[in-house]
Design an enzyme around this catalytic site. Structure first.
Site, mmCIF file in Angstrom:
data_model
loop_
_atom_site.group_PDB
_atom_site.id
_atom_site.type_symbol
_atom_site.label_atom_id
_atom_site.label_comp_id
_atom_site.label_asym_id
_atom_site.label_seq_id
_atom_site.Cartn_x
_atom_site.Cartn_y
_atom_site.Cartn_z
ATOM 1 N N ASP A 106 18.455 -71.160 -60.190
ATOM 2 C CA ASP A 106 19.770 -71.025 -60.820
ATOM 3 C C ASP A 106 20.349 -72.432 -61.010
ATOM 4 O O ASP A 106 20.289 -73.257 -60.101
ATOM 5 C CB ASP A 106 20.685 -70.198 -59.918
ATOM 6 C CG ASP A 106 21.996 -69.860 -60.594
ATOM 7 O OD1 ASP A 106 21.995 -68.962 -61.451
ATOM 8 O OD2 ASP A 106 23.014 -70.503 -60.255
ATOM 9 N N ASN A 114 29.856 -75.258 -69.274
ATOM 10 C CA ASN A 114 30.278 -74.571 -70.503
ATOM 11 C C ASN A 114 31.785 -74.698 -70.719
ATOM 12 O O ASN A 114 32.243 -74.964 -71.838
ATOM 13 C CB ASN A 114 29.894 -73.090 -70.450
ATOM 14 C CG ASN A 114 28.509 -72.823 -70.984
ATOM 15 O OD1 ASN A 114 27.928 -73.642 -71.693
ATOM 16 N ND2 ASN A 114 27.964 -71.675 -70.645
ATOM 17 N N HIS A 119 29.881 -74.697 -75.176
ATOM 18 C CA HIS A 119 28.623 -73.951 -75.128
ATOM 19 C C HIS A 119 27.464 -74.725 -75.733
ATOM 20 O O HIS A 119 26.313 -74.555 -75.306
ATOM 21 C CB HIS A 119 28.783 -72.580 -75.790
ATOM 22 C CG HIS A 119 29.641 -71.652 -74.987
ATOM 23 N ND1 HIS A 119 29.159 -70.955 -73.900
ATOM 24 C CD2 HIS A 119 30.957 -71.332 -75.085
ATOM 25 C CE1 HIS A 119 30.130 -70.235 -73.368
ATOM 26 N NE2 HIS A 119 31.235 -70.446 -74.071
ATOM 27 N N ASP A 123 23.995 -75.238 -73.885
ATOM 28 C CA ASP A 123 22.664 -74.976 -74.453
ATOM 29 C C ASP A 123 21.746 -76.181 -74.279
ATOM 30 O O ASP A 123 20.563 -76.034 -73.945
ATOM 31 C CB ASP A 123 22.772 -74.620 -75.936
ATOM 32 C CG ASP A 123 23.351 -73.234 -76.176
ATOM 33 O OD1 ASP A 123 23.496 -72.465 -75.197
ATOM 34 O OD2 ASP A 123 23.666 -72.928 -77.345
ATOM 35 N N GLU A 149 21.583 -68.698 -67.030
ATOM 36 C CA GLU A 149 21.211 -70.016 -66.512
ATOM 37 C C GLU A 149 20.158 -69.897 -65.411
ATOM 38 O O GLU A 149 19.991 -70.792 -64.595
ATOM 39 C CB GLU A 149 22.444 -70.772 -65.999
ATOM 40 C CG GLU A 149 23.030 -70.262 -64.717
ATOM 41 C CD GLU A 149 24.034 -69.129 -64.871
ATOM 42 O OE1 GLU A 149 24.711 -68.828 -63.880
ATOM 43 O OE2 GLU A 149 24.140 -68.523 -65.959
#
Length: 192
Positions: A106, A114, A119, A123, A149
């Site tokens: 994780d 974010n 965002h 990414d 994630e």
């Protein structure tokens, strides 16, 4: 190529259906080839040879397969592909009574990235982490994006070997921040 002879060849009793890749210059083409024996009413014999160019169809098939099994953003296996491949590897390990380890990964504080940077940067961070992990993992280790994630790794090996692999991934990702126009973004992982 199919008969090993130049035409005219003795094609008695040949019946063939299959695919053959033929290279002409720099163009790689794939043809479906069918050969069937023919007999005319007056006992003359021959063969019907049909070559069908299936290059585009094969290319589309490969694209569909890639979309079905790879994550668009990170270009690593997706969850579906992971379960398919992992179950096959697990079955082998079980049959051999060999240890098998799965590591869930994780990205720490991903929501904060974010929320703070947007965002698009999130990414970029996902892709960055996937690239660092791929470059650190050796052969025989299955790596995939599990969702959001989260990533997952499986390997033939004991829990100690899994812990060593997880720690190596954690160190490599931590040592390589994501560099953006706004500066470096530190990234860490939690693995279990």
């Amino acid at each position: 190529q199919l008969t090993g002879e130049l035409f005219p060849a003795d094609l008695e009793a040949i019946s063939f259906a299959g695919k053959n890749e033929i290279t002409a210059g720099k163009l790689n083409r794939t043809y479906q080839i069918r050969i069937s024996s023919l007999e005319h009413a007056n006992y003359q014999k021959g063969h019907l040879i049909i070559l069908t160019d299936i290059t585009e169809m094969k290319s589309l098939q490969q694209q569909l397969e890639h979309q079905a099994y790879y994550d668009d953003l990170t270009d690593v296996f997706n969850r579906r592909a992971f379960f398919r491949e992992c179950m096959a590897e697990f079955t082998v390990a079980k049959d051999m009574s060999a240890p098998f380890t799965v590591i869930l990964i994780d990205i720490d504080h991903f929501k904060h990235v974010n929320d703070t940077y947007g965002h698009h940067t999130g990414d970029l961070l996902l892709k960055h982490v996937a690239d660092v992990c791929k470059s650190n993992l050796g052969n025989g280790r299955l790596f995939a994006r599990y969702g959001g994630e989260e990533f997952v790794v499986s390997l033939m090996g004991s829990i100690e070997e899994g812990a060593e692999a997880a720690e190596s991934l954690r160190r490599h990702v931590e040592a390589q921040p994501l560099h953006t126009e706004g500066g470096a973004i530190a990234v860490t992982l939690s693995c279990g």
